[in-house]
Design a protein around this motif. Structure first.
Motif, PDB file in Angstrom:
ATOM      1  N   HIS A 224       0.817  -1.215   0.000  1.00 35.65           N
ATOM      2  CA  HIS A 224       0.000   0.000   0.000  1.00 35.65           C
ATOM      3  C   HIS A 224       0.851   1.265   0.000  1.00 35.65           C
ATOM      4  CE1 HIS A 224      -3.149   2.806   1.700  1.00 35.65           C
ATOM      5  NE2 HIS A 224      -3.816   2.211   0.727  1.00 35.65           N
ATOM      6  N   ASP A 226       3.092   4.379  -0.979  1.00 34.74           N
ATOM      7  CA  ASP A 226       3.068   5.266  -2.146  1.00 34.74           C
ATOM      8  C   ASP A 226       4.367   5.197  -2.942  1.00 34.74           C
ATOM      9  OD1 ASP A 226       0.524   6.165  -1.593  1.00 34.74           O
ATOM     10  OD2 ASP A 226       1.228   7.813  -0.331  1.00 34.74           O
ATOM     11  N   GLU A 231       1.429  -0.991  -7.892  1.00 30.40           N
ATOM     12  CA  GLU A 231       0.748   0.009  -8.720  1.00 30.40           C
ATOM     13  C   GLU A 231      -0.741  -0.341  -8.852  1.00 30.40           C
ATOM     14  OE1 GLU A 231       0.934   1.974 -13.207  1.00 30.40           O
ATOM     15  OE2 GLU A 231       2.548   0.663 -12.483  1.00 30.40           O
ATOM     16  N   VAL A 232      -1.586   0.599  -8.522  1.00 25.63           N
ATOM     17  CA  VAL A 232      -3.032   0.392  -8.618  1.00 25.63           C
ATOM     18  C   VAL A 232      -3.617   1.464  -9.530  1.00 25.63           C
ATOM     19  CG1 VAL A 232      -3.160  -0.637  -6.320  1.00 25.63           C
ATOM     20  CG2 VAL A 232      -3.493   1.825  -6.585  1.00 25.63           C
ATOM     21  N   ALA A 233      -4.819   1.200 -10.044  1.00 21.89           N
ATOM     22  CA  ALA A 233      -5.457   2.156 -10.948  1.00 21.89           C
ATOM     23  C   ALA A 233      -6.967   1.963 -10.911  1.00 21.89           C
ATOM     24  CB  ALA A 233      -4.930   1.989 -12.378  1.00 21.89           C
ATOM     25  N   ASP A 234      -7.700   3.002 -11.345  1.00 21.31           N
ATOM     26  CA  ASP A 234      -9.153   2.904 -11.510  1.00 21.31           C
ATOM     27  C   ASP A 234      -9.434   2.290 -12.880  1.00 21.31           C
ATOM     28  OD1 ASP A 234      -9.239   4.208  -9.107  1.00 21.31           O
ATOM     29  OD2 ASP A 234      -9.722   6.165  -9.960  1.00 21.31           O
ATOM     30  N   ARG A 248     -12.389   1.206  -8.229  1.00 19.92           N
ATOM     31  CA  ARG A 248     -11.335   2.086  -7.737  1.00 19.92           C
ATOM     32  C   ARG A 248     -10.135   1.312  -7.206  1.00 19.92           C
ATOM     33  NH1 ARG A 248     -12.767   6.961  -9.927  1.00 19.92           N
ATOM     34  NH2 ARG A 248     -14.976   7.384  -9.549  1.00 19.92           N
ATOM     35  N   ARG A 249      -8.946   1.815  -7.528  1.00 19.27           N
ATOM     36  CA  ARG A 249      -7.672   1.377  -6.953  1.00 19.27           C
ATOM     37  C   ARG A 249      -7.553  -0.155  -6.931  1.00 19.27           C
ATOM     38  NH1 ARG A 249      -4.593   5.073  -4.719  1.00 19.27           N
ATOM     39  NH2 ARG A 249      -3.572   3.548  -3.360  1.00 19.27           N
ATOM     40  N   CYS A 250      -7.663  -0.747  -8.099  1.00 22.31           N
ATOM     41  CA  CYS A 250      -7.537  -2.201  -8.176  1.00 22.31           C
ATOM     42  C   CYS A 250      -6.295  -2.603  -8.977  1.00 22.31           C
ATOM     43  CB  CYS A 250      -8.796  -2.819  -8.774  1.00 22.31           C
ATOM     44  SG  CYS A 250      -9.239  -2.204 -10.392  1.00 22.31           S
ATOM     45  N   ARG A 306      -8.251  -5.914  -4.886  1.00 22.22           N
ATOM     46  CA  ARG A 306      -8.061  -4.621  -4.250  1.00 22.22           C
ATOM     47  C   ARG A 306      -7.548  -4.846  -2.828  1.00 22.22           C
ATOM     48  NH1 ARG A 306     -12.995  -3.016  -4.421  1.00 22.22           N
ATOM     49  NH2 ARG A 306     -12.924  -1.713  -6.303  1.00 22.22           N
ATOM     50  N   ASP A 310      -7.914  -0.145   0.599  1.00 27.56           N
ATOM     51  CA  ASP A 310      -8.418   0.719  -0.475  1.00 27.56           C
ATOM     52  C   ASP A 310      -9.882   0.472  -0.802  1.00 27.56           C
ATOM     53  OD1 ASP A 310      -6.044   2.071  -0.885  1.00 27.56           O
ATOM     54  OD2 ASP A 310      -5.291   0.617  -2.335  1.00 27.56           O
TER      55      ASP A 310
END
Length: 598
Positions: A224, A226, A231-234, A248-250, A306, A310
């Motif tokens: 988690h 930063d 790397e996560v994205a919508d 979101r953030r998967c 996810r 998040d």
């Protein structure tokens, strides 16, 4: 004649190594000079080292800039520790003594005035001793803190002190005053030691879990991160049959497997199978989850997951599932109460309202607090009395708003506010409680929210209750409803009451104090027959009384004597006949919804 307390005597009594000398915090001082209502802040200090004076603690350590450290603080909260010692010397002869509560801007204003004038003083912090506060009010007849004594004479509050200093009369007042505090006040200080000031109880730790689970938690935290995290994205099109739905953030199972292969300790860089097994272990520990909770973890580019932290739908205290031992609800409530007290003491502004949300969210204390709220997931609310439930849920509401503001930001308009208070929640005892659920469902005896469309249309009697008859949360509804909860709930806006923390043991005194503080801001113009009230009394009028006159009568009991006398006279004149000139005009002040941040 017994000599007065001074720096040398304190140092001869307590080893210098055990004394904590700290400069006072700087604080913005309001231009307002009126003292705030008694017990305006119920946040106790946590002294590092103390000694006892009778049953009242002296905490060395408030060092002024002009008197070389001859200001000392007393904390009226009893208890004992190895750093404490009983003193037999008669207390507080010919000294300035100031009774305060934490986070009170007028108390800070008074202390600032004493520091600026170079005067020596003792501070008696009575934040955690409402019994002593009540006794102090009976003895002095004053409804406000601070209360400043010169020798044995009460010279008033912050504005009185500043005026006396400006006139050059404080030293003369000290010289002319009786040599000691009133005997009945000293007796009250001895008879009402209050709650212990020992270190706050710690939340049940995850020490009951295996080391393997703790290692998985640490790995999830790294994922988690930063800087070096996964790397996560919508993404759209993740849900079958709903190509437009946004998740979101998967991340895909394949990308997670690759990250674990390269970053997880003990996994060989080329061993994708071991990395995938570790991913399944994270899912079993409920630290990651499939976006629709319908698939096991796998090394697949088309299957998305996810991190639990998040999950936008999860309650704020469900970012990590509580797997440690569970204590009785009262103990959990007390532990969280102590933690939030520490946060308030560190990040609450000098006016008792503004919170430094940015600094709070970044602090280690807040991160520990977030983890500790996880214990709420499994508490048993059926063990709690009515007073326990009121104190517990008032504290939960105020904590939830601060937590939600740190996690999701503050709402900017009406639509965002409706979404915010209905959306932020804690998972408590197996059920989710939003801020609206806590306020209207639990504390307002399962009333409808004023934002209900039917209520807004003018027919609140036809609007549905917050909890249905089939909702198991209805078993924890507080009845009868206490209108004073409106003076205690803090929604994060600048027009809200000052932030306090409540305890079941002193709930009556705490709510009374909150009502006095809140109602003291009522503006009364006897000549114009006008009363200006907070908008709270408009939105929730029926909670305070069936008519406007009954609402005013409810308010009277919490006003200072001067305001209460003026309002009682206006109510009496209005009720005498049909003379329209005596009719009271009630004006509701505009509500400032801007966030109560520094």
């Amino acid at each position: 004649m017994v000599s007065t307390w001074n720096f040398a005597e304190i140092c001869n009594t307590v080893p210098v190594s055990s004394v904590d000398f700290r400069p006072p915090r700087t604080a913005k001082i309001s231009n307002a000079c009126r003292p705030c209502p008694l017990r305006c802040a119920l946040v106790p200090r946590k002294p590092k080292s103390t000694i006892l004076l009778g049953k009242v603690r002296i905490r060395p350590g408030i060092v002024t800039q002009r008197n070389e450290g001859r200001a000392f603080a007393l904390s009226a909260d009893g208890g004992s520790s190895s750093a404490e010692k009983e003193l037999s010397v008669a207390p507080l002869h010919k000294e300035i003594v100031i009774f305060t509560t934490s986070s009170c801007k007028y108390c800070k204003q008074a202390k600032r005035a004493l520091v600026s004038s170079g005067m020596e003083y003792f501070e008696v912090d009575v934040s955690n001793n409402l019994l002593l506060l009540e006794k102090l009010r009976i003895i002095t007849g004053r409804f406000t803190v601070p209360q400043v004594f010169a020798g044995g004479t009460c010279v008033g509050g912050a504005d009185d002190l500043e005026a006396l200093i400006a006139a050059g009369g404080l030293e003369q007042c000290l010289a002319d005053a009786p040599s000691t505090l009133p005997a009945e006040l000293v007796k009250a200080m001895s008879e009402n030691p209050g709650a212990s000031a020992d270190a706050p109880p710690k939340a049940a730790s995850v020490g009951g879990n295996s080391q393997a689970y703790l290692d998985l938690c640490a790995l999830a935290d790294r994922m988690h991160s930063d800087s070096a995290g996964l790397e996560v994205a919508d993404r759209r099109g993740v849900r079958r049959g709903l190509p437009w739905a946004m998740e979101r953030r998967c991340f895909s199972g394949k990308s997670a497997t690759t990250w674990l292969m390269n970053n997880a300790p003990g996994v060989v860089a080329s061993d994708r199978q071991a990395a995938a097994e570790l991913g399944r272990a994270l899912q079993e520990a409920r630290l990651i989850a499939h976006v629709t909770s319908s698939a096991a973890f796998c090394d697949d580019e088309e299957v998305y997951f996810r991190l639990q932290a998040d999950d936008p739908a999860a309650a704020l205290n469900m970012k990590r599932v509580w797997r440690g031992p569970v204590r009785p609800a009262n103990e959990v409530a007390e532990s969280l109460r102590r933690r939030i007290e520490g946060l308030y003491d560190s990040f609450l502004g000098s006016n008792g309202r503004a919170v430094d949300y940015e600094a709070l969210a970044a602090s280690d204390e807040f991160k520990e607090f977030v983890i500790a709220t996880g214990e709420l997931q499994r508490v048993d609310l059926f063990d709690m009395s009515r007073d326990d439930l009121v104190a517990f849920f008032v504290n939960v509401y105020n904590m939830l708003v601060i937590h939600g503001t740190c996690a999701r930001g503050s709402p900017k308009n009406t639509a965002e506010r409706l979404k915010f208070f209905g959306g932020i929640s804690y998972h408590i005892g197996g059920h989710d409680y939003s801020a609206d659920d806590v306020e209207h469902g639990v504390l307002r005896s399962n009333a409808t929210t004023p934002a209900n469309p039917i209520a807004l249309a003018g027919y609140p009697q036809y609007a549905s209750a917050t909890f249905s008859q089939q909702d198991p949360r209805r078993f924890h509804v507080v009845t009868p409803m206490d209108p004073r909860i409106h003076c205690a709930l803090v929604c994060g806006a600048k027009s809200c009451p000052p932030i306090r923390v409540y305890s079941a043991n002193t709930l009556e005194l705490g709510l009374k104090a909150a009502a006095e503080a809140f109602c003291e801001e009522t503006e009364i113009d006897a000549d114009q027959k006008t009363v200006k009230l907070s908008k709270i009394f408009f939105w929730y009028a029926k909670d305070f009384g069936p008519t406007t006159s009954e609402v005013l009568k409810w308010i009277v009991q919490y006003l200072s004597p001067e305001k209460a006398s003026a309002l009682n006279e206006m109510i009496a004149l209005e009720s005498e006949g049909d003379d329209e000139t005596n009719e009271i005009s009630v004006v509701y002040l505009d509500y400032d919804w801007s966030v109560n941040s520094k």
